[in-house]
Design a protein around this motif. Structure first.
Motif, PDB file in Angstrom:
ATOM      1  N   LEU A   1     -36.263   0.122 -16.782  1.00 52.70           N
ATOM      2  CA  LEU A   1     -34.656   0.137 -16.654  1.00 52.70           C
ATOM      3  C   LEU A   1     -34.316  -0.895 -15.537  1.00 52.70           C
ATOM      4  CD1 LEU A   1     -34.071   3.857 -16.677  1.00 52.70           C
ATOM      5  CD2 LEU A   1     -33.561   2.421 -18.387  1.00 52.70           C
ATOM      6  N   ARG A   2     -35.111  -1.301 -14.712  1.00 49.85           N
ATOM      7  CA  ARG A   2     -34.964  -2.244 -13.737  1.00 49.85           C
ATOM      8  C   ARG A   2     -35.108  -3.691 -14.338  1.00 49.85           C
ATOM      9  NH1 ARG A   2     -35.748  -2.215  -7.985  1.00 49.85           N
ATOM     10  NH2 ARG A   2     -36.117   0.003  -7.084  1.00 49.85           N
ATOM     11  N   ALA A   3     -35.969  -3.915 -15.158  1.00 49.53           N
ATOM     12  CA  ALA A   3     -36.122  -4.998 -16.002  1.00 49.53           C
ATOM     13  C   ALA A   3     -34.775  -5.583 -16.711  1.00 49.53           C
ATOM     14  CB  ALA A   3     -37.195  -5.100 -16.706  1.00 49.53           C
ATOM     15  N   VAL A   4     -34.492  -4.208 -17.405  1.00 53.23           N
ATOM     16  CA  VAL A   4     -33.160  -4.546 -18.322  1.00 53.23           C
ATOM     17  C   VAL A   4     -31.935  -4.727 -17.541  1.00 53.23           C
ATOM     18  CG1 VAL A   4     -31.640  -3.097 -19.815  1.00 53.23           C
ATOM     19  CG2 VAL A   4     -34.214  -2.907 -20.108  1.00 53.23           C
ATOM     20  N   GLN A   5     -31.687  -4.037 -16.453  1.00 59.19           N
ATOM     21  CA  GLN A   5     -30.831  -4.489 -15.519  1.00 59.19           C
ATOM     22  C   GLN A   5     -30.482  -5.728 -15.190  1.00 59.19           C
ATOM     23  OE1 GLN A   5     -29.311  -0.832 -12.861  1.00 59.19           O
ATOM     24  NE2 GLN A   5     -31.635  -0.461 -13.425  1.00 59.19           N
ATOM     25  N   TYR A   6     -31.890  -6.334 -14.602  1.00 60.06           N
ATOM     26  CA  TYR A   6     -32.008  -7.711 -14.034  1.00 60.06           C
ATOM     27  C   TYR A   6     -31.452  -8.862 -14.962  1.00 60.06           C
ATOM     28  CZ  TYR A   6     -34.502  -5.934 -10.166  1.00 60.06           C
ATOM     29  OH  TYR A   6     -34.868  -5.133  -8.883  1.00 60.06           O
ATOM     30  N   ILE A   7     -32.073  -8.661 -16.443  1.00 62.57           N
ATOM     31  CA  ILE A   7     -31.822  -9.486 -17.416  1.00 62.57           C
ATOM     32  C   ILE A   7     -30.320  -9.440 -17.921  1.00 62.57           C
ATOM     33  CG2 ILE A   7     -32.382 -10.046 -19.516  1.00 62.57           C
ATOM     34  CD1 ILE A   7     -35.100  -8.869 -19.452  1.00 62.57           C
ATOM     35  N   ALA A   8     -29.879  -8.345 -18.009  1.00 55.51           N
ATOM     36  CA  ALA A   8     -28.563  -8.148 -18.171  1.00 55.51           C
ATOM     37  C   ALA A   8     -27.674  -8.624 -17.221  1.00 55.51           C
ATOM     38  CB  ALA A   8     -27.980  -6.755 -18.756  1.00 55.51           C
ATOM     39  N   ALA A   9     -27.743  -8.400 -16.215  1.00 57.25           N
ATOM     40  CA  ALA A   9     -26.920  -8.997 -15.133  1.00 57.25           C
ATOM     41  C   ALA A   9     -27.123 -10.645 -14.890  1.00 57.25           C
ATOM     42  CB  ALA A   9     -27.358  -8.401 -13.572  1.00 57.25           C
ATOM     43  N   ALA A  10     -28.169 -11.170 -15.330  1.00 51.05           N
ATOM     44  CA  ALA A  10     -28.383 -12.585 -15.228  1.00 51.05           C
ATOM     45  C   ALA A  10     -27.520 -13.119 -16.183  1.00 51.05           C
ATOM     46  CB  ALA A  10     -29.966 -13.014 -15.555  1.00 51.05           C
ATOM     47  N   LEU A  11     -27.468 -12.456 -17.210  1.00 54.28           N
ATOM     48  CA  LEU A  11     -26.504 -13.035 -18.641  1.00 54.28           C
ATOM     49  C   LEU A  11     -25.301 -12.916 -18.018  1.00 54.28           C
ATOM     50  CD1 LEU A  11     -28.523 -11.679 -21.601  1.00 54.28           C
ATOM     51  CD2 LEU A  11     -28.400 -14.012 -20.769  1.00 54.28           C
TER      52      LEU A  11
ATOM     53  N   ARG B   1     -50.503  -9.055  -5.071  1.00 49.35           N
ATOM     54  CA  ARG B   1     -51.042  -9.534  -6.427  1.00 49.35           C
ATOM     55  C   ARG B   1     -49.916  -9.914  -7.395  1.00 49.35           C
ATOM     56  NH1 ARG B   1     -55.159  -5.994  -5.189  1.00 49.35           N
ATOM     57  NH2 ARG B   1     -54.124  -4.144  -6.410  1.00 49.35           N
ATOM     58  N   TRP B   2     -49.000  -8.796  -7.542  1.00 46.52           N
ATOM     59  CA  TRP B   2     -47.827  -9.224  -8.533  1.00 46.52           C
ATOM     60  C   TRP B   2     -46.985 -10.468  -7.732  1.00 46.52           C
ATOM     61  CZ3 TRP B   2     -47.221  -7.853 -13.392  1.00 46.52           C
ATOM     62  CH2 TRP B   2     -47.615  -6.577 -13.631  1.00 46.52           C
ATOM     63  N   LEU B   3     -46.832 -10.752  -6.391  1.00 45.60           N
ATOM     64  CA  LEU B   3     -46.151 -11.580  -5.959  1.00 45.60           C
ATOM     65  C   LEU B   3     -46.897 -13.109  -6.346  1.00 45.60           C
ATOM     66  CD1 LEU B   3     -44.023 -12.797  -4.160  1.00 45.60           C
ATOM     67  CD2 LEU B   3     -45.609 -12.167  -2.040  1.00 45.60           C
TER      68      LEU B   3
ATOM     69  N   THR C   1     -39.120  -9.248 -15.043  1.00 47.30           N
ATOM     70  CA  THR C   1     -39.931  -8.107 -15.084  1.00 47.30           C
ATOM     71  C   THR C   1     -40.949  -7.836 -14.158  1.00 47.30           C
ATOM     72  OG1 THR C   1     -39.667  -8.440 -17.651  1.00 47.30           O
ATOM     73  CG2 THR C   1     -41.347  -6.719 -16.942  1.00 47.30           C
ATOM     74  N   ILE C   2     -41.637  -8.957 -13.683  1.00 50.50           N
ATOM     75  CA  ILE C   2     -42.423  -8.617 -12.370  1.00 50.50           C
ATOM     76  C   ILE C   2     -41.697  -8.268 -11.061  1.00 50.50           C
ATOM     77  CG2 ILE C   2     -43.893 -10.110 -10.825  1.00 50.50           C
ATOM     78  CD1 ILE C   2     -44.582 -11.809 -13.126  1.00 50.50           C
ATOM     79  N   VAL C   3     -40.678  -8.683 -11.045  1.00 46.30           N
ATOM     80  CA  VAL C   3     -39.522  -8.283  -9.792  1.00 46.30           C
ATOM     81  C   VAL C   3     -39.293  -6.923 -10.198  1.00 46.30           C
ATOM     82  CG1 VAL C   3     -37.335  -8.620  -8.827  1.00 46.30           C
ATOM     83  CG2 VAL C   3     -38.862 -10.523  -9.345  1.00 46.30           C
ATOM     84  N   ALA C   4     -39.177  -6.430 -11.145  1.00 45.03           N
ATOM     85  CA  ALA C   4     -38.940  -5.088 -11.470  1.00 45.03           C
ATOM     86  C   ALA C   4     -40.123  -4.422 -10.884  1.00 45.03           C
ATOM     87  CB  ALA C   4     -38.534  -4.801 -12.840  1.00 45.03           C
ATOM     88  N   VAL C   5     -41.176  -4.542 -11.215  1.00 45.55           N
ATOM     89  CA  VAL C   5     -42.452  -3.854 -10.735  1.00 45.55           C
ATOM     90  C   VAL C   5     -42.426  -3.754  -9.422  1.00 45.55           C
ATOM     91  CG1 VAL C   5     -44.998  -3.917 -10.992  1.00 45.55           C
ATOM     92  CG2 VAL C   5     -43.614  -4.476 -13.120  1.00 45.55           C
ATOM     93  N   MET C   6     -42.393  -5.014  -8.849  1.00 46.39           N
ATOM     94  CA  MET C   6     -42.587  -5.145  -7.376  1.00 46.39           C
ATOM     95  C   MET C   6     -41.668  -4.257  -6.781  1.00 46.39           C
ATOM     96  SD  MET C   6     -42.975  -9.487  -6.953  1.00 46.39           S
ATOM     97  CE  MET C   6     -42.716  -9.330  -5.378  1.00 46.39           C
ATOM     98  N   GLY C   7     -40.407  -3.997  -7.216  1.00 48.34           N
ATOM     99  CA  GLY C   7     -39.343  -3.224  -6.672  1.00 48.34           C
ATOM    100  C   GLY C   7     -40.132  -1.909  -6.545  1.00 48.34           C
TER     101      GLY C   7
END
Length: 304
Positions: free
Chosen positions: A9-19, A233-235, A289-295
């Motif tokens: 859900l974080r990843a979806v929000q990041y992508i939607a907000a960017a658009l 590692r994700w960073l 998507t990686i940022v969503a994981v790191m959060g």
């Protein structure tokens, strides 16, 4: 299981907000370049981005409440949700984001495509993108550095949205081939040239704020043991993908764009440019998507 939903859900929000922020911003500052070409895709793209955000943000509020409360059953109780929204900055940010998303859906449905709609979406998208600072690590910093880290996080999110939204527009311009492709090719060449300055500023802000955020989240001591933590590692992976994006952006700006602008009839150059822009856009989605994981992970500085 709930944590996986939180990440998705974080990843979806990041992508939607960017658009929602970056795409209409592109349409505004590139209006002179793309104006001669009728564009049918921006309004549907913005509408579905707003719909995705309107669905994902409330779902994320429930998922985050479930993580705090310990179960989904407890999370859907009005008392638990109310406490999350009124008692935590994260819950308030998600509630505001949900309201803005529904407002964006209504605005896009009612306002005709054009500068007025683009400006409405830019301002709504700006609020949504900035709100991620309160659902990430930036708001958790305490002490004298709180304001600096929060401001850096906001600028980082806005710059990323600006870049990703522009990449989405470029990808659409090279994939969507109208009945008059030569006019669209000329518009693409002008838009690419016009984005050079804005893109440079966005990248510079991303690099600067990325260093500031890393100073708070990783620290000097954490730098030497970065790969010992999941966050580190994700960073590292994020930095590698970001580096690939920068490389493609440099090739586009200094090699492919000048060649394409000189010879719009060059099919090989257009083919290379099309692949490069699509790959760069795909990489940007992977980074988000990686940022969503790191959060959802504890940064190294918090473990010291």
């Amino acid at each position: 299981m709930i944590e996986a939903w939180v990440i998705g859900l974080r990843a979806v929000q990041y992508i939607a907000a960017a658009l929602l922020f970056g795409l209409p911003a592109f349409l505004i500052y590139s209006a002179r370049a793309t104006g001669p070409v009728p564009l049918a895709w921006p309004r549907p793209a913005l509408f579905w981005a707003a719909v995705a955000l309107a669905l994902a943000a409330p779902a994320a509020l429930v998922a985050q409440t479930a993580m705090m409360a310990g179960s989904l059953g407890e999370a859907i109780k009005p008392g638990s949700l109310g406490m999350m929204v009124t008692g935590m900055g994260l819950g308030m940010a998600l509630a505001v984001r949900s309201a803005i998303a529904f407002l964006a859906v209504a605005a896009i449905a009612m306002i005709r495509p054009g500068p007025r709609l683009w400006w409405v979406c830019v301002w709504l998208g700006l609020v949504v993108s900035a709100s991620f600072a309160w659902t990430g690590h930036g708001a958790a910093t305490e002490g004298s550095g709180h304001g600096l880290h929060l401001a850096s996080d906001i600028l980082h999110a806005l710059s990323a949205s600006l870049w990703v939204g522009a990449l989405a527009a470029f990808a659409a311009l090279v994939i969507w081939r109208p009945t008059n492709p030569s006019a669209q090719d000329r518009a693409l060449a002008r838009a690419l040239a016009g984005f050079a300055g804005i893109g440079t500023v966005a990248v510079a802000v991303l690099l600067l704020t990325g260093l500031v955020n890393s100073a708070f989240l990783v620290g000097w001591c954490g730098l030497w043991t970065l790969t010992d933590t999941a966050y580190g590692r994700w960073l590292v992976l994020k930095i590698v993908l970001f580096g690939l994006m920068l490389s493609l952006a440099a090739v586009n700006r200094f090699r492919l764009t000048p060649a394409f602008k000189t010879d719009l009839d060059s099919r090989p150059v257009l083919g290379h440019l099309r692949r490069s822009l699509v790959v760069e856009f795909a990489l940007s989605l992977a980074v988000l998507t990686i940022v969503a994981v790191m959060g959802t992970l504890a940064p190294p500085a918090s473990l010291l």
